[in-house]
Design a protein around this motif. Structure first.
Motif: not given
Lengths: 239, 239
Positions: B204, B228-232
DNA sequence: AAGTGGTCTAGACCACCAA
DNA sequence: TGGTGGTCTAGACCACTTT
């Protein structure tokens, strides 16, 4: 200057000035004509020129010195702008860059799509290590299409003290624009763990950026991994 | 408006508008007066107001809709200013804040030192969840000394739509100053994993900040964890 | 003193959106 | 249609640096 394609005048001025900079009309650290003169040249007012130059200063293509003039900026490197400080020694340190290698690889599907290439296209993979006060704090990996950067060699990179932006411009005529940087948290893979001397799966701060040239064509894909256990990193306000 | 301390007018306008936003003069997503009206109020021209608002829009304190107005952006809070965008839906989204709870805990050794308290001092622990387009993307934890914020209650936090800065100022007379934010990569602990609905040890992005009041006394310790896997996530340029 | 960037104004027109 | 942001101008004055 006419209104073409419903583009605001200041945007047209940005393009004109950018084109002149790319054409080398003014050298690095050489001053441009004054805002008033540029306004006469493009047929717009000083305020409009100013708005255009504001944008180019924000992108650090230009810089200004009050009472003196506006200048073409030298090109600092495109990733890793920010403050680094070891927690054990919290001064603002400039990281040292150590070039690890430059090898030719072939683009996978994702990378090919990102860079707008066909699958399997040849790429240069450049790896560099970042050190603060001697300690390894980060690893940077750059990927450049071989087609645009033929005969990229370690020697040439080393000569420029690691300033890849300048190398792209001087040797290959590619002027890079800073892209946006995405911040992620990831686990160290085997390559990163080995090079950064950390355990596998150790959490790392990853910075990802796609640098395009001023025509909007993707040119350099860069990824950096930072050890944040003992390192304070604060992204910079820009240049 | 007079020229005080040789400050340009537009910077004074920035401060005035910022103060009004912090004081809650206009609610979130409520439109400000028009640029002309603001100019009349501060005794400056529309162009000067515009320059000031430009800066606040760049900091995402405000946002604009052409032909409609200028609005107070959500997230006028002190941590996590920046652009969020889901990779699946990459529009600039304003995250929603969901208050999870507010409980009293006691300071451990480290925390006590950071906040300048004695060990075991009472603290409020406030936890909030961030959602973008419904999806959980982040968790924020705030720690405030009970001595400075007596009778902090969830109800009062909720009333202010999660704007803790404003609450500190209006109810407790504590005016918070933004501190620097440290960016780290960490593994999800059990609490974070549960609340963010991720696996234990998932990486994370952690944001840590100590907010002080204007006398320099530490007041709020805040930590945020972002998926931050799917979030910019792109940190914003702040003043 | 001269030239530059830095700020500010008053007024104008356009593009966009809502009622 | 009327109000809003978005752009642009011509001119003005200030602050700063160099000569």
């Amino acid at each position: 200057m006419k209104k073409l394609a419903a583009q605001p005048l200041y945007k047209q001025v940005i393009r004109e000035v950018m084109a002149a900079v790319e054409a080398g009309e003014w050298q690095e650290d050489e001053s441009l004509p004054s805002e008033v003169e540029l306004g006469q040249r493009f047929g717009v007012s000083q305020g409009t020129v100013r708005k255009a130059l504001d944008a180019l200063v924000a992108e650090s293509v230009l810089y200004r010195r009050q009472g003196v003039g506006t200048f073409v900026a030298g090109m600092s490197d495109f990733l890793m702008r920010g403050r680094f400080a070891l927690l054990t020694d919290p001064k603002g340190e400039v990281p040292k860059i150590e070039l690890l290698g430059c090898v030719k690889i072939h683009a996978g599907e994702q990378l090919a799509e990102i860079l707008g290439l066909r699958r399997g296209a040849a790429l240069w993979q450049v790896r560099r290590l970042l050190r603060v006060a001697g300690q390894i704090v980060g690893l940077e990996e750059l990927l450049l299409p071989e087609a645009n950067f033929p005969e990229l060699e370690m020697r040439r990179i080393r000569e420029l003290k690691g300033n890849l932006r300048e190398l792209c411009w001087r040797d290959f005529g590619v002027r890079l624009q800073d892209g946006e940087t995405r911040y992620r948290a990831v686990c160290a893979g085997s390559a990163e763990a080995r090079l950064l001397q950390v355990e596998l799966n150790e959490p790392l701060l990853q910075l990802v950026r796609l640098a395009k040239d001023f025509s909007g064509k993707p040119q350099v894909w860069s990824v950096a991994w930072l050890k944040t256990e003992e390192l304070a990193f604060e992204p910079s306000v820009s240049a």
